[in-house]
Design a protein around this motif. Structure first.
Motif, mmCIF file in Angstrom:
data_model
loop_
_atom_site.group_PDB
_atom_site.id
_atom_site.type_symbol
_atom_site.label_atom_id
_atom_site.label_comp_id
_atom_site.label_asym_id
_atom_site.label_seq_id
_atom_site.Cartn_x
_atom_site.Cartn_y
_atom_site.Cartn_z
ATOM 1 N N ASN A 1 0.758 -1.167 0.088
ATOM 2 C CA ASN A 1 0.131 0.034 -0.121
ATOM 3 C C ASN A 1 0.918 1.387 -0.018
ATOM 4 N N PRO A 2 1.414 1.614 -0.954
ATOM 5 C CA PRO A 2 2.349 2.887 -1.168
ATOM 6 C C PRO A 2 1.870 4.175 -0.801
ATOM 7 N N LYS A 3 0.482 4.218 -0.782
ATOM 8 C CA LYS A 3 -0.363 5.470 -0.533
ATOM 9 C C LYS A 3 -0.182 5.630 0.983
ATOM 10 N N ALA A 4 -0.355 4.692 1.905
ATOM 11 C CA ALA A 4 -0.247 4.662 3.350
ATOM 12 C C ALA A 4 1.250 4.675 3.699
ATOM 13 N N THR A 5 2.252 4.209 2.956
ATOM 14 C CA THR A 5 3.500 4.411 3.144
ATOM 15 C C THR A 5 4.107 5.643 2.995
ATOM 16 N N LEU A 6 3.406 6.248 1.932
ATOM 17 C CA LEU A 6 3.768 7.690 1.628
ATOM 18 C C LEU A 6 3.308 8.676 2.661
ATOM 19 N N ALA A 7 2.129 8.505 3.168
ATOM 20 C CA ALA A 7 1.679 9.132 4.217
ATOM 21 C C ALA A 7 2.445 9.213 5.624
ATOM 22 N N LEU A 8 2.937 7.999 5.797
ATOM 23 C CA LEU A 8 3.755 7.985 6.976
ATOM 24 C C LEU A 8 5.040 8.476 6.945
ATOM 25 N N LEU A 9 5.687 8.510 5.652
ATOM 26 C CA LEU A 9 6.783 9.202 5.480
ATOM 27 C C LEU A 9 6.701 10.815 5.567
ATOM 28 N N ASN A 10 5.750 11.177 5.118
ATOM 29 C CA ASN A 10 5.224 12.535 5.229
ATOM 30 C C ASN A 10 5.104 13.217 6.663
ATOM 31 N N ARG A 11 4.317 12.312 7.317
ATOM 32 C CA ARG A 11 4.278 12.520 8.807
ATOM 33 C C ARG A 11 5.707 12.634 9.581
#
Length: 392
Positions: free
Chosen positions: A198-208
């Motif tokens: 789930n790259p979208k959730a991975t991206l959200a974690l990295l942004n936070r």
């Protein structure tokens, strides 16, 4: 005895940890740490003894060939260090492994020993849970801590969770008792599209994480992977009227709620991130900006994994891929919820409860391996109650 010969003195180090298994829906958290390790070319300096912490009938070793020689890879937890230069250098200690099967207190004490020897100033633990959140909306990411002072200074939720917990909650509490500042970041993954990646959730974690530690993280191809993932799920949902109707219900509930993503503070934070990425000379240094780096955070894969959580039917028909911690022959069933969620999470309600996307207490069906919904095997959907947070 922890010996760290050959490890250089680090600058304001932060430890970032993620564990496959119960706390890693969609492999989003472990993929985030793997992305950091790959983009910044982390160097492994230590690995915990697998014999001490893992049941090999649960997490089996793998055999592979290396130039005609058979070798064995044992399930374990590895630590690597990345040196980040630039105008404001700050180094990271990356911890990536599998949730241990036993001796959790010793496991956490060993990690804290490394943190002490390396002078770690803060520990950030990443997790992901399944929730009633539409894939078409921003991924909710909750930041929680057991330290009331840290909650005030870093604008985090103070956890008051009571109940079953995973290694994320245990490690966070161990850090708190040891006097090490610790934060848990949780991403909510749509339960009807739960299989990794789930790259979208991975991206959200990295942004936070980027906002939390003040580092500009190179994202590589991850934003494009996240867009492709969402388009693929859009197409699959459009082919099934029941799934499309359910997604629309979640969207309506989410849009009418008070969304943190729509708050003025969140908009300002996103704008600041945009400016940081445009401003030359900021971040970790040359060659580490967006669009650089050799790889992406997750491996490519099918998006044909829509799941109807009430009937437990996979849409379109496709064999269920087991999560990384699946046990051969084990009966799937309800799982306890992960920890680390803010006290402000809403009371449990219907499946379309708009707050449920950020309420890990509701994910009795969410806590197990990535892609595993509670209620499998009995055809029922479990809806737990209460606040979940990084305690216990």
């Amino acid at each position: 005895m922890i010996e760290l010969e050959g490890v250089p003195e680090l600058i304001d180090p932060v430890m970032v940890a993620a564990f496959e298994g119960w706390n890693d829906a969609g492999d989003a958290a472990s993929a985030a740490v793997a992305h950091l390790d790959r983009e910044w070319k982390g160097e492994v300096f230590a690995a915990l003894d697998a014999e001490d912490y893992y049941d090999f009938q649960v997490n089996r070793p793998t055999v592979w060939m290396d130039g005609g020689v058979r070798k064995i890879t044992w399930p374990t937890t590895r630590l690597s260090v990345v040196r980040i230069g630039g105008e404001k250098p700050r180094d990271l200690v990356l911890v990536r492994g599998i949730e241990p099967s036993m001796r959790w207190r010793s496991f956490c004490n060993e990690l804290l020993g490394f943190a002490h020897e390396l002078g770690v100033e803060m520990v950030v633990i990443l997790g992901a849970l399944l929730g009633d959140t539409p894939h078409t909306r921003p991924v909710p990411v909750s930041g929680v801590t057991s330290d009331p002072d840290l909650a005030r200074t870093m604008d985090l939720e103070e956890t008051r969770y009571e109940g079953p917990t995973g290694i994320v909650g245990i490690l966070q509490e161990a850090c708190t008792h040891a006097g090490v500042p610790a934060v848990s970041l949780w991403a909510a993954v749509p339960h009807y599209v739960s299989q990794p990646p789930n790259p979208k959730a991975t991206l959200a974690l990295l942004n936070r994480l980027e906002d939390l530690i003040g580092l500009r993280i190179p994202l590589g191809e991850l934003p494009e992977d996240a867009r492709a993932w969402q388009l693929g799920v859009d197409q699959l949902a459009a082919e099934d009227s029941e799934v499309a109707e359910y997604v629309q219900t979640l969207e309506e509930a989410r849009d009418t709620a008070e969304l943190p993503e729509a708050s003025g503070e969140a908009i300002a934070r996103e704008f600041e991130r945009y400016l940081r990425r445009r401003e030359p000379g900021t971040g970790p240094g040359p060659g580490s900006g967006p669009g650089t780096g050799p790889g992406v955070a997750t491996e490519g894969g099918d998006t044909s994994y829509l799941r109807d959580s009430t009937s437990e039917r996979t849409r379109p028909p496709k064999p269920q891929q087991p999560g990384p911690e699946a046990v051969p022959g084990a009966e799937p069933g309800p799982q306890p919820a992960p920890e680390s969620e803010p006290e402000s999470a809403s009371e449990p309600g219907s499946a379309s409860d708009p707050a449920s996307a950020s309420d890990p207490d509701r994910e009795q069906r969410t806590g197990g391996s990535a892609g595993e919904d509670a209620g499998e095997g009995d055809g029922r959907e479990t809806k737990p109650g209460g606040d979940e947070a990084a305690g216990a």
